[in-house]
Design a protein around this motif. Structure first.
Motif, PDB file in Angstrom:
ATOM      1  N   CYS A   1       0.845  -1.189   0.000  1.00  0.00           N
ATOM      2  CA  CYS A   1       0.000   0.000   0.000  1.00  0.00           C
ATOM      3  C   CYS A   1       0.883   1.244   0.000  1.00  0.00           C
ATOM      4  O   CYS A   1       1.780   1.373   0.852  1.00  0.00           O
ATOM      5  CB  CYS A   1      -0.911  -0.006   1.219  1.00  0.00           C
ATOM      6  SG  CYS A   1      -1.931   1.480   1.383  1.00  0.00           S
ATOM      7  N   PRO A   2       0.672   2.200  -0.919  1.00  0.00           N
ATOM      8  CA  PRO A   2       1.497   3.399  -0.962  1.00  0.00           C
ATOM      9  C   PRO A   2       1.242   4.357   0.193  1.00  0.00           C
ATOM     10  O   PRO A   2       2.010   5.295   0.411  1.00  0.00           O
ATOM     11  CB  PRO A   2       1.116   4.039  -2.297  1.00  0.00           C
ATOM     12  CG  PRO A   2      -0.276   3.571  -2.539  1.00  0.00           C
ATOM     13  CD  PRO A   2      -0.340   2.183  -1.983  1.00  0.00           C
ATOM     14  N   LEU A   3       0.191   4.108   0.956  1.00  0.00           N
ATOM     15  CA  LEU A   3      -0.127   5.012   2.073  1.00  0.00           C
ATOM     16  C   LEU A   3       0.414   4.516   3.408  1.00  0.00           C
ATOM     17  O   LEU A   3       0.942   5.293   4.195  1.00  0.00           O
ATOM     18  CB  LEU A   3      -1.652   5.191   2.172  1.00  0.00           C
ATOM     19  CG  LEU A   3      -2.345   5.759   0.926  1.00  0.00           C
ATOM     20  CD1 LEU A   3      -3.839   5.880   1.162  1.00  0.00           C
ATOM     21  CD2 LEU A   3      -1.748   7.101   0.552  1.00  0.00           C
ATOM     22  N   CYS A   4       0.268   3.190   3.646  1.00  0.00           N
ATOM     23  CA  CYS A   4       0.688   2.680   4.951  1.00  0.00           C
ATOM     24  C   CYS A   4       1.636   1.481   4.851  1.00  0.00           C
ATOM     25  O   CYS A   4       2.121   1.007   5.874  1.00  0.00           O
ATOM     26  CB  CYS A   4      -0.539   2.304   5.779  1.00  0.00           C
ATOM     27  SG  CYS A   4      -1.394   0.832   5.173  1.00  0.00           S
ATOM     28  N   GLY A   5       1.885   0.988   3.624  1.00  0.00           N
ATOM     29  CA  GLY A   5       2.768  -0.158   3.468  1.00  0.00           C
ATOM     30  C   GLY A   5       2.107  -1.480   3.763  1.00  0.00           C
ATOM     31  O   GLY A   5       2.791  -2.504   3.863  1.00  0.00           O
ATOM     32  N   GLY A   6       0.785  -1.485   3.891  1.00  0.00           N
ATOM     33  CA  GLY A   6       0.070  -2.707   4.215  1.00  0.00           C
ATOM     34  C   GLY A   6      -0.100  -3.632   3.013  1.00  0.00           C
ATOM     35  O   GLY A   6       0.303  -3.321   1.894  1.00  0.00           O
ATOM     36  N   VAL A   7      -0.730  -4.792   3.271  1.00  0.00           N
ATOM     37  CA  VAL A   7      -0.957  -5.793   2.235  1.00  0.00           C
ATOM     38  C   VAL A   7      -2.174  -5.401   1.404  1.00  0.00           C
ATOM     39  O   VAL A   7      -3.214  -5.001   1.937  1.00  0.00           O
ATOM     40  CB  VAL A   7      -1.170  -7.187   2.859  1.00  0.00           C
ATOM     41  CG1 VAL A   7      -1.492  -8.220   1.787  1.00  0.00           C
ATOM     42  CG2 VAL A   7       0.066  -7.597   3.645  1.00  0.00           C
ATOM     43  N   LEU A   8      -2.054  -5.546   0.069  1.00  0.00           N
ATOM     44  CA  LEU A   8      -3.133  -5.194  -0.837  1.00  0.00           C
ATOM     45  C   LEU A   8      -3.766  -6.458  -1.414  1.00  0.00           C
ATOM     46  O   LEU A   8      -3.069  -7.350  -1.891  1.00  0.00           O
ATOM     47  CB  LEU A   8      -2.613  -4.321  -1.982  1.00  0.00           C
ATOM     48  CG  LEU A   8      -2.066  -2.941  -1.601  1.00  0.00           C
ATOM     49  CD1 LEU A   8      -1.401  -2.297  -2.799  1.00  0.00           C
ATOM     50  CD2 LEU A   8      -3.180  -2.054  -1.056  1.00  0.00           C
ATOM     51  N   ASP A   9      -5.097  -6.526  -1.350  1.00  0.00           N
ATOM     52  CA  ASP A   9      -5.851  -7.622  -1.955  1.00  0.00           C
ATOM     53  C   ASP A   9      -6.691  -7.065  -3.091  1.00  0.00           C
ATOM     54  O   ASP A   9      -7.291  -5.985  -2.969  1.00  0.00           O
ATOM     55  CB  ASP A   9      -6.781  -8.288  -0.934  1.00  0.00           C
ATOM     56  CG  ASP A   9      -6.025  -9.155   0.060  1.00  0.00           C
ATOM     57  OD1 ASP A   9      -4.888  -9.535  -0.263  1.00  0.00           O
ATOM     58  OD2 ASP A   9      -6.570  -9.433   1.133  1.00  0.00           O
TER      59      ASP A   9
ATOM     60  N   ARG B   1     -16.222  -5.195 -11.571  1.00  0.00           N
ATOM     61  CA  ARG B   1     -14.965  -4.521 -11.813  1.00  0.00           C
ATOM     62  C   ARG B   1     -14.006  -4.800 -10.660  1.00  0.00           C
ATOM     63  O   ARG B   1     -14.395  -4.764  -9.488  1.00  0.00           O
ATOM     64  CB  ARG B   1     -15.182  -3.006 -11.923  1.00  0.00           C
ATOM     65  CG  ARG B   1     -16.003  -2.586 -13.139  1.00  0.00           C
ATOM     66  CD  ARG B   1     -15.244  -2.814 -14.416  1.00  0.00           C
ATOM     67  NE  ARG B   1     -15.974  -2.299 -15.578  1.00  0.00           N
ATOM     68  CZ  ARG B   1     -15.551  -2.390 -16.818  1.00  0.00           C
ATOM     69  NH1 ARG B   1     -14.415  -3.012 -17.077  1.00  0.00           N
ATOM     70  NH2 ARG B   1     -16.253  -1.886 -17.806  1.00  0.00           N
ATOM     71  N   PRO B   2     -12.736  -5.094 -10.958  1.00  0.00           N
ATOM     72  CA  PRO B   2     -11.779  -5.367  -9.884  1.00  0.00           C
ATOM     73  C   PRO B   2     -11.562  -4.157  -8.983  1.00  0.00           C
ATOM     74  O   PRO B   2     -11.542  -3.013  -9.446  1.00  0.00           O
ATOM     75  CB  PRO B   2     -10.500  -5.733 -10.635  1.00  0.00           C
ATOM     76  CG  PRO B   2     -10.950  -6.130 -12.004  1.00  0.00           C
ATOM     77  CD  PRO B   2     -12.154  -5.286 -12.288  1.00  0.00           C
ATOM     78  N   VAL B   3     -11.396  -4.413  -7.708  1.00  0.00           N
ATOM     79  CA  VAL B   3     -11.129  -3.374  -6.715  1.00  0.00           C
ATOM     80  C   VAL B   3      -9.985  -3.853  -5.830  1.00  0.00           C
ATOM     81  O   VAL B   3      -9.959  -5.012  -5.411  1.00  0.00           O
ATOM     82  CB  VAL B   3     -12.373  -3.081  -5.842  1.00  0.00           C
ATOM     83  CG1 VAL B   3     -12.024  -2.107  -4.724  1.00  0.00           C
ATOM     84  CG2 VAL B   3     -13.501  -2.516  -6.707  1.00  0.00           C
ATOM     85  N   VAL B   4      -9.026  -2.949  -5.572  1.00  0.00           N
ATOM     86  CA  VAL B   4      -7.923  -3.254  -4.674  1.00  0.00           C
ATOM     87  C   VAL B   4      -8.203  -2.610  -3.325  1.00  0.00           C
ATOM     88  O   VAL B   4      -8.599  -1.436  -3.253  1.00  0.00           O
ATOM     89  CB  VAL B   4      -6.585  -2.753  -5.242  1.00  0.00           C
ATOM     90  CG1 VAL B   4      -5.483  -2.859  -4.192  1.00  0.00           C
ATOM     91  CG2 VAL B   4      -6.198  -3.552  -6.472  1.00  0.00           C
ATOM     92  N   ARG B   5      -7.986  -3.371  -2.265  1.00  0.00           N
ATOM     93  CA  ARG B   5      -8.228  -2.869  -0.921  1.00  0.00           C
ATOM     94  C   ARG B   5      -7.038  -3.162  -0.035  1.00  0.00           C
ATOM     95  O   ARG B   5      -6.490  -4.263  -0.061  1.00  0.00           O
ATOM     96  CB  ARG B   5      -9.484  -3.499  -0.317  1.00  0.00           C
ATOM     97  CG  ARG B   5      -9.808  -3.017   1.099  1.00  0.00           C
ATOM     98  CD  ARG B   5     -11.059  -3.701   1.635  1.00  0.00           C
ATOM     99  NE  ARG B   5     -11.387  -3.210   2.955  1.00  0.00           N
ATOM    100  CZ  ARG B   5     -10.830  -3.646   4.081  1.00  0.00           C
ATOM    101  NH1 ARG B   5      -9.917  -4.622   4.018  1.00  0.00           N
ATOM    102  NH2 ARG B   5     -11.168  -3.154   5.261  1.00  0.00           N
ATOM    103  N   CYS B   6      -6.625  -2.158   0.742  1.00  0.00           N
ATOM    104  CA  CYS B   6      -5.547  -2.352   1.709  1.00  0.00           C
ATOM    105  C   CYS B   6      -6.119  -3.002   2.955  1.00  0.00           C
ATOM    106  O   CYS B   6      -7.096  -2.503   3.533  1.00  0.00           O
ATOM    107  CB  CYS B   6      -4.894  -1.019   2.057  1.00  0.00           C
ATOM    108  SG  CYS B   6      -3.601  -1.182   3.323  1.00  0.00           S
ATOM    109  N   THR B   7      -5.516  -4.092   3.380  1.00  0.00           N
ATOM    110  CA  THR B   7      -6.018  -4.810   4.554  1.00  0.00           C
ATOM    111  C   THR B   7      -5.680  -4.110   5.859  1.00  0.00           C
ATOM    112  O   THR B   7      -6.210  -4.462   6.905  1.00  0.00           O
ATOM    113  CB  THR B   7      -5.443  -6.238   4.584  1.00  0.00           C
ATOM    114  OG1 THR B   7      -4.010  -6.163   4.629  1.00  0.00           O
ATOM    115  CG2 THR B   7      -5.868  -7.023   3.351  1.00  0.00           C
TER     116      THR B   7
END
Length: 250
Positions: free
Chosen positions: A216-224, A232-238
């Motif tokens: 994640c460019p904001l917090c460095g977390g894992v992106l799913d 439509r595909p959506v990316v979410r930071c866990t």
């Protein structure tokens, strides 16, 4: 706490049966890839305004048209969707082979016709009785051999036929076979689950989730990335919960 319901073998087999014609129709259609090519920079679009996004879409459309232009020499895309063709052949081979193996283990062999007699009893009554017995046995052997519920090892054997026959087995329909053992039922469930997954993946009718390599460019977390089933595909930071939508959904 709500219990999680897992799809059964019947559900997976019905998925294959229901979508098989759709899969055949999609053989010459548009390819599907999952997960889609969606880098985090593309998803965020922080540095692209609407005009830049429209220009990017136009360039992509023009390039695809140029690739398909008849005056272009050299390699061109295959007219058939190879991923769909691979799914068709893989699922068909797996389910037909599974039906063969299951039938070999549980299906009762039909009785054999009466063997030819070299002679008949001299007594007329005994002769009539022997002939009647042979006729009954021959008729029963013919009925058992022609029983439409019986799985055939030869002839035209389709994916749907195999899936329907296996579906009847896991649902306990009675016929010329014994009940499945737990091990046999589990094997059908595993093969049917993989087959349904392949069909859903090829048609993009199932839901999917993949973890991206980018952080994640904001917090460095894992992106799913979530998508499939036509969505439509959506990316979410866990970690922080930030989401990025696919550019085409804007």
């Amino acid at each position: 706490m709500t219990a999680t319901t897992h799809p059964t073998a019947s559900h997976h087999l019905w998925t294959v049966i229901h979508h098989w014609k759709d899969l055949e129709d999609a053989l010459d259609g548009r390819p599907n890839t999952w997960p889609p090519t969606m880098g985090i920079a593309t998803l965020s679009n922080r540095h692209q305004d609407k005009e830049e996004l429209e220009a990017a879409r136009y360039r992509a459309t023009a390039l695809r048209a140029l690739e398909r232009a008849p005056e272009q020499l050299g390699w061109t895309a295959a007219p058939l969707r190879l991923d769909v063709l691979d799914t068709l052949t893989t699922v068909e081979a797996a389910l037909v082979e599974l039906a063969d193996q299951t039938a070999a283990a549980i299906q009762h062999a039909p009785i054999t016709p009466a063997p030819p007699r070299r002679s008949w009893p001299a007594d007329p009554k005994a002769r009539r009785t022997a002939k009647a017995d042979d006729n009954r046995r021959n008729l029963l052997a013919l009925r058992q051999a022609k029983d439409p519920r019986r799985w055939r090892y030869t002839g035209q054997r389709t994916t749907r036929q195999a899936a329907l026959w296996l579906l009847a087995r896991v649902q306990g329909v009675r016929g010329p076979w014994r009940p499945l053992t737990d091990e046999e039922a589990q094997r059908i469930h595993l093969v049917a689950r993989v087959a349904a997954h392949l069909v859903e993946h090829a048609l993009d009718v199932g839901e999917g989730k993949v973890t991206l390599a980018e952080a994640c460019p904001l917090c460095g977390g894992v992106l799913d990335i979530h998508g499939g089933a036509g969505a439509r595909p959506v990316v979410r930071c866990t970690s922080c919960g930030r989401t990025w939508a696919h550019p085409d959904s804007a």
